[in-house]
Write an enzyme that holds these catalytic residues in place. Structure first.
Site, PDB file in Angstrom:
ATOM      1  N   CYS A 106       0.789  -1.216   0.000  1.00 23.91           N
ATOM      2  CA  CYS A 106       0.000   0.000   0.000  1.00 23.91           C
ATOM      3  C   CYS A 106       0.833   1.284   0.000  1.00 23.91           C
ATOM      4  O   CYS A 106       1.456   1.599  -0.995  1.00 23.91           O
ATOM      5  CB  CYS A 106      -0.971  -0.052   1.172  1.00 23.91           C
ATOM      6  SG  CYS A 106      -2.468   0.886   0.866  1.00 23.91           S
ATOM      7  N   ARG A 140     -12.562   5.878  -0.477  1.00 24.02           N
ATOM      8  CA  ARG A 140     -11.558   4.871  -0.116  1.00 24.02           C
ATOM      9  C   ARG A 140     -12.027   3.481  -0.546  1.00 24.02           C
ATOM     10  O   ARG A 140     -13.231   3.168  -0.493  1.00 24.02           O
ATOM     11  CB  ARG A 140     -11.305   4.837   1.398  1.00 24.02           C
ATOM     12  CG  ARG A 140     -10.602   6.044   1.959  1.00 24.02           C
ATOM     13  CD  ARG A 140     -10.172   5.821   3.394  1.00 24.02           C
ATOM     14  NE  ARG A 140      -9.002   4.988   3.529  1.00 24.02           N
ATOM     15  CZ  ARG A 140      -7.744   5.414   3.340  1.00 24.02           C
ATOM     16  NH1 ARG A 140      -7.529   6.675   3.015  1.00 24.02           N
ATOM     17  NH2 ARG A 140      -6.710   4.613   3.475  1.00 24.02           N
ATOM     18  N   HIS A 207      -3.118  -5.743   2.680  1.00 27.73           N
ATOM     19  CA  HIS A 207      -2.767  -5.793   4.102  1.00 27.73           C
ATOM     20  C   HIS A 207      -3.391  -7.073   4.656  1.00 27.73           C
ATOM     21  O   HIS A 207      -3.841  -7.936   3.930  1.00 27.73           O
ATOM     22  CB  HIS A 207      -3.404  -4.612   4.836  1.00 27.73           C
ATOM     23  CG  HIS A 207      -2.857  -3.271   4.493  1.00 27.73           C
ATOM     24  ND1 HIS A 207      -1.663  -2.829   4.991  1.00 27.73           N
ATOM     25  CD2 HIS A 207      -3.365  -2.251   3.736  1.00 27.73           C
ATOM     26  CE1 HIS A 207      -1.468  -1.582   4.545  1.00 27.73           C
ATOM     27  NE2 HIS A 207      -2.475  -1.219   3.793  1.00 27.73           N
TER      28      HIS A 207
END
Ligand code: GLN
Length: 256
Positions: A106, A140, A207
């Site tokens: 990320c 997001r 993640h």
């Protein structure tokens, strides 16, 4: 919790993980990647060591086999991108040219590219080791990610993780996707690509952390790093627990 079967290793048996900015670029369980690399290297019979590489001049990057560069919010990225260019870029490039691996997640992935531009237009220059560019969108991307990968010979060919990012990443001609998105948004929510692979660098938005539920990627990195030190094939570990967790995420995604 793989049972170790020592492989026919040569070289000095050492395996060093270099953790870039552990104090600032470490979110959504990224630390789990460090624990997985070190523990699996031990299970493979290696002398696993960790080198923390915070801000400022860094020594001994040539000893590192695998670098890990975690994620971070815009605020943390703003605190490190200058340091990355001034104090890490040159020695990182030398280590990569010498065959060391990088796994970047990320925010770290974005800063290995040409730049990351935040939602309010601020641009953080990257170090251009990956041919990608990232611009934040308004919404997001948050949720489970499932990817089909063509990373050479790894089995299974699926990767599972969790994403939470505003950045939309676009690949240039020198970077290849890590995989095709089966579930989630991936690089930009449009072209169905996830992550990037270029030379010995892997970038991803996953993640979770990534490696505990994708032990095949951890062994890919350890195996590659050791090949350059004359190491033989890695021992086979019993990954039934890890792959059960992987399979559970796949099933859950199908139920949703
Ligand atoms: N700040 C970056 C973004 O929002 C990276 C976030 C992260 O590392 N999870 O896209």
């Amino acid at each position: 919790m793989g049972a170790a079967i020592l492989g026919n290793m040569s070289g000095n048996g050492k395996f060093t993980v270099g953790w870039l900015y552990p104090d600032l670029m470490n979110i959504y369980g990224d630390r789990g990647n460090i624990l997985t690399l070190l523990k699996r290297a031990e299970w493979h019979g290696l002398d696993a060591q960790l080198k923390e590489l915070g801000r400022g001049a860094a020594q001994g990057l040539r000893d590192v086999d695998v670098f890990f560069f975690g994620g971070g919010q815009d605020r943390e990225q703003a605190l490190i991108y200058d340091d990355l260019r001034q104090h890490k870029q040159e020695s990182l490039q030398k280590a990569i040219d010498d065959g060391a691996q990088i796994l970047a997640v990320c925010g770290g992935y974005q800063l290995l590219g040409h730049y990351y531009q935040t939602a309010n237009g601020e641009r953080y220059e990257g170090i251009g080791m990956l041919d990608v560019r990232t611009e934040a969108g308004k919404k997001r991307f948050i949720g489970d990610v499932i990817v089909q990968t063509r990373l050479e010979r790894i089995v299974p060919d699926t990767l599972v993780g969790f994403e939470n990012h505003s950045g939309r990443t676009f690949l240039g001609p020198d970077a290849k996707p890590l995989g095709r998105v089966l579930r989630g948004k991936g690089n930009n929510g449009a072209d169905k690509t996830e992550g990037a692979v270029q030379g010995t660098i892997i970038g991803t938005y996953m993640h979770g952390s990534l490696l505990p539920k994708n032990p095949h990627v951890a062994d890919y990195l350890i195996g590659k790093a050791l090949t350059r030190r004359g190491g033989g094939a890695l021992s086979h570990l019993d990954d039934s627990a890890e792959l059960a967790a992987h399979g559970w995420i796949l099933q859950r995604a199908q139920r949703r």
